[in-house]
Enzyme design. Structure first.
Site, PDB file in Angstrom:
ATOM      1  CE  LYS A 244      -3.732   2.324   2.768  1.00  0.00           C
ATOM      2  NZ  LYS A 244      -4.373   2.486   4.300  1.00  0.00           N
ATOM      3  CE  LYS A 256      -6.710   8.275   8.194  1.00  0.00           C
ATOM      4  NZ  LYS A 256      -7.058   7.476   8.966  1.00  0.00           N
ATOM      5  CG  ASP A 268      -1.742   5.224   5.466  1.00  0.00           C
ATOM      6  OD1 ASP A 268      -1.698   3.991   5.772  1.00  0.00           O
ATOM      7  OD2 ASP A 268      -3.425   5.543   4.251  1.00  0.00           O
ATOM      8  CD  GLU A 329      -6.706   4.846   2.162  1.00  0.00           C
ATOM      9  OE1 GLU A 329      -8.247   5.341   3.089  1.00  0.00           O
ATOM     10  OE2 GLU A 329      -5.619   4.702   2.918  1.00  0.00           O
ATOM     11  NE  ARG A 331     -11.504  -1.098   2.879  1.00  0.00           N
ATOM     12  CZ  ARG A 331     -11.935  -1.479   4.664  1.00  0.00           C
ATOM     13  NH1 ARG A 331     -13.125  -2.075   4.055  1.00  0.00           N
ATOM     14  NH2 ARG A 331     -11.658  -1.294   5.885  1.00  0.00           N
TER      15      ARG A 331
HETATM   16  N1  BES Z   1      -5.023   4.075   6.402  1.00  0.00           N
HETATM   17  C1  BES Z   1      -5.330   3.744   7.625  1.00  0.00           C
HETATM   18  C2  BES Z   1      -5.282   3.270   8.546  1.00  0.00           C
HETATM   19  C3  BES Z   1      -4.331   3.701   9.576  1.00  0.00           C
HETATM   20  C4  BES Z   1      -4.591   3.242  11.223  1.00  0.00           C
HETATM   21  C5  BES Z   1      -3.202   3.095   9.852  1.00  0.00           C
HETATM   22  C6  BES Z   1      -3.888   3.640  11.975  1.00  0.00           C
HETATM   23  C7  BES Z   1      -2.261   3.385  10.544  1.00  0.00           C
HETATM   24  C8  BES Z   1      -3.016   3.388  12.318  1.00  0.00           C
HETATM   25  C9  BES Z   1      -7.368   3.665   6.767  1.00  0.00           C
HETATM   26  O1  BES Z   1      -6.659   4.241   5.204  1.00  0.00           O
HETATM   27  C10 BES Z   1      -8.019   3.680   7.473  1.00  0.00           C
HETATM   28  O2  BES Z   1      -8.044   4.680   7.789  1.00  0.00           O
HETATM   29  N2  BES Z   1      -9.214   2.675   7.575  1.00  0.00           N
HETATM   30  C11 BES Z   1     -10.341   3.135   7.596  1.00  0.00           C
HETATM   31  C12 BES Z   1     -11.173   2.375   7.571  1.00  0.00           C
HETATM   32  C13 BES Z   1     -12.210   2.829   7.397  1.00  0.00           C
HETATM   33  C14 BES Z   1     -13.165   3.578   7.510  1.00  0.00           C
HETATM   34  C15 BES Z   1     -13.298   1.387   7.495  1.00  0.00           C
HETATM   35  C16 BES Z   1      -9.828   2.298   9.551  1.00  0.00           C
HETATM   36  O3  BES Z   1      -9.122   2.009   9.691  1.00  0.00           O
HETATM   37  O4  BES Z   1     -10.433   3.884  10.338  1.00  0.00           O
HETATM   38 ZN    ZN Z   2      -4.590   4.916   4.375  1.00  0.00          ZN
HETATM   39 ZN    ZN Z   3      -7.542   5.496   5.045  1.00  0.00          ZN
END
Ligand code: BES
Ligand code: ZN
Ligand code: ZN
Length: 477
Positions: A244, A256, A268, A329, A331
C-alpha cells in the site's frame, strides 16, 4: 552515514571490544588483571547484564548471554541487549566496536543486529541540535560466522533502514511521483528493474480504485513495478509482493481528525516501503528467486474533484464498488494491484498494508495481523519465520460469513464493513480480487511507533522487511 557492519576473521588489537560471555562460567580475556577479574565475577553474581571495563587502550563490554527458554527468545534477548549496549556505547562516544563471542553460538549476529537497528536515526531535517550517534562501525569477529553471512545481514539491515527512511520522509517531500523516483533509484542501486506507470497508463488499465482515491489530489498517482529476476531462479512462477503506497491519508472527504490520526499518516505507505526494502535485500543478496513488487501510490485528500461517500466506481477487474467511506481507501488501490498481479500467474502473492485501525486495536504494536487463502502450510511457515525474526503474526479468519459485511445494496461490493471485525472485512474485500494463493498482512499497529521500543526505535520501524525477506530466503535454499 548508515552504520557499517563488517567481518573480521582475526580479532583486532586495541579496538573497543564487545565480548559475549556465558553467565555460569564466563570465559574472560586472559589479560584481565586480578582486580578486573574479581570485579567481573562480582558483577556476574549480581546479574549485571552488561559489564563495561575501561582498559585505557580500549574499552571492553562484556555482554552476559541472556538466559532464555527457547533459541528464539535467546536471539531476541540478544537483539534487546544490543539496544542496551548502544546506550553505554553512546555515553562512551565509541566509534567502532568489534563483537566476539565465547559462548559457541551465533550470538554475535543477533547482538550486532540489535545494535545496528538501535543505531538508526532520522535527522535530515534538523538544522541544529542534530545528535549523530558516535557509533559508525560494527565488526563481527567470530570464526563460527562467515563473511557472507555478515554481508547478507548488512544488506537486510540496510533494507530495514531504507524502509524506515521512506516512511519517515514527510509528504511535503514525498508525493507519489517522488516516491516512485525513490524506488527507481533503489532499483538502480540494488540491481532490480523498475517501471513506473503514469496516470495515462493507469487510466488505460482502468484502475478505478487507484484513480478514485487520487481524484481529490493535486498530484498524479503512480504504479511502480519492481522486478528481481536472477539468471536461474528456483521458481518458475514468480512471487508477487504488493505494498500500500498511500503517501498521505487525510481520509479524503471522510476526513480524519488530526491528533494521533492524520498527524502521522505520512506513514500510510509503510507497506510499499517494506516491499521496496525486501526487493533491495533480495537483489543485494542475489537470492535465486523471481520476485515482483507492485506499488500503487497516491495521496488521499478532499480536493474539489474528490471521490465521495456514495460514489460507485469500477475497478481494474471490472467489479463495481460502492464507496461508503473515503477513508477506507487502501483496499481500493490494493484491490487494483491484486487483480493486476494475476497477469504474472504468481505462485504466491503477499500484500503489506497499514490498512485498518482495527488491526492495530486488536493486537497493538506487538504483532502483524495476517489472513489469506494460501493454506495452512504457508501460514505456519510464516508464523515460524515471524517467531525467528521477532516480527510475530496473528492469523485472522476469512470465513464466508464475513462476505456479508461488505455486500452493497447497489454495487458488487462496498468498501466499508460493519462496526466489528474491521481488519477482517478489509481482508475479505481484498480476497475478492485474488485468484491465486495469497496472504494479506495488516501492519497498521507495527509500522510506526509513537514511543521508543527497544531496537525497533520510535517512528518508522521498517516492519515486514525482515519477516518477508527471511520467509523468501528459506524458499530459495
Ligand atoms: N490508513 C488507515 C489505517 C491506519 C490506522 C493505519 C491507524 C495506521 C494507523 C486506513 O486507510 C483507514 O483510515 N482505515 C479506516 C477504515 C474504516 C474507515 C473502515 C480505519 O481503520 O479507521
Ligand atoms: Zn490509509
Ligand atoms: Zn484511510
Amino acid at each position: 552515514m548508515p552504520t557499517q557492519l563488517k567481518y573480521s576473521a582475526t580479532p583486532g588489537k586495541n579496538t573497543d571490544i564487545v565480548l559475549i560471555v556465558q553467565a555460569a562460567q564466563p570465559a574472560l580475556p586472559e589479560d584481565l588483571s586480578q582486580e578486573e577479574a574479581t570485579y567481573v565475577q562480582q558483577q556476574v553474581a549480581q546479574e549485571t547484564n552488561i559489564i563495561a571495563l575501561n582498559r585505557y587502550t580500549h574499552r571492553l563490554y562484556l555482554v552476559v548471554a541472556p538466559k532464555a527458554k527457547t533459541e528464539q527468545s535467546a536471539h531476541e534477548a540478544l537483539r534487546q541487549a544490543g539496544y542496551n549496549l548502544l546506550k553505554l556505547i553512546k555515553a562512551d562516544k565509541v566509534r567502532s566496536v568489534e563483537v566476539s563471542d565465547t559462548t559457541g553460538s551465533r550470538a554475535a549476529l543477533y547482538l550486532a543486529e540489535g545494535l545496528y537497528l538501535s543505531n538508526y536515526q532520522f535527522q535530515k531535517y534538523k538544522t541544529k541540535d542534530a545528535k549523530p550517534s558516535p557509533l559508525e562501525n560494527i565488526t563481527i569477529a567470530d570464526t563460527a560466522i562467515s563473511e557472507e553471512e555478515v554481508q547478507e545481514l548488512q544488506h537486510v539491515l540496510e533494507a530495514v533502514t531504507i524502509a524506515r527512511d521512506l516512511v519517515n520522509e514527510p509528504h511535503s517531500h514525498q508525493s507519489a511521483e517522488q516516491f516512485s523516483e525513490q524506488l527507481e533509484e533503489l532499483g538502480q542501486e540494488a540491481g532490480f528493474k523498475t517501471e513506473v506507470l503514469d496516470e495515462i497508463k493507469i487510466q488505460s488499465l482502468k484502475m478505478g480504485g487507484l484513480l478514485a482515491v487520487n481524484q481529490g489530489s493535486e498530484d498524479p498517482p503512480t504504479f511502480t513495478i519492481m522486478e528481481w529476476k536472477p539468471e536461474q531462479p528456483v521458481n518458475n512462477k514468480p512471487y508477487v509482493l504488493v505494498g500500500k503506497g498511500v503517501v498521505y491519508d487525510t481520509g479524503g472527504l471522510s476526513l480524519k481528525p488530526t491528533p494521533q490520526s492524520m498527524d502521522f499518516m505520512k506513514s500510510d505507505m509503510a507497506g510499499a516501503a517494506a516491499v521496496a526494502g525486501v526487493m533491495y535485500a533480495l537483489a543485494k543478496n542475489k537470492l535465486p528467486l523471481h520476485v515482483i513488487g507492485l506499488v500503487p501510490a497516491t495521496d488521499n485528500r478532499p480536493g474539489g474533484k474528490a471521490f465521495a461517500p456514495g460514489d460507485v466506481i469500477t475497478m481494474h477487474n471490472g467489479m463495481t464498488v460502492e464507496v461508503l467511506n473515503t477513508d477506507a481507501e487502501g483496499r481500493l488501490l490494493l484491490a487494483d494491484a491484486l487483480s493486476f498481479a494475476q497477469k504474472y500467474h504468481p505462485a504466491l502473492v503477499f500484500d503489506l498494508a497499514t490498512l485498518t485501525g482495527a488491526a492495530a486495536r486488536a493486537v497493538g504494536k506487538e504483532g502483524l495481523v495476517a489472513m489469506g487463502n494460501a493454506g495452512d502450510e504457508i501460514m505456519q511457515a510464516l508464523k515460524k519465520t515471524g517467531e525467528q525474526v521477532h516480527e510475530r503474526l496473528v492469523e485472522f479468519p476469512l470465513w464466508d460469513e464475513y462476505k456479508k459485511h461488505i455486500e452493497s445494496d447497489i454495487a458488487d461490493l462496498k468498501n466499508l464493513g460493519g462496526i466489528d471485525a474491521g481488519a477482517i472485512s478489509a481482508g475479505k474485500f481484498l480476497e475478492c480480487f485474488t485468484s491465486y494463493p495469497w496472504v494479506h498482512f495488516d501492519i497498521a499497529g507495527v509500522a510506526y511507533l509513537h514511543g521508543e521500543d527497544s531496537y525497533r526505535g520510535k517512528l518508522a520501524t521498517g516492519a515486514g522487511v525482515r519477516l518477508i525477506y527471511h520467509y523468501l530466503r528459506a524458499l530459495a535454499h
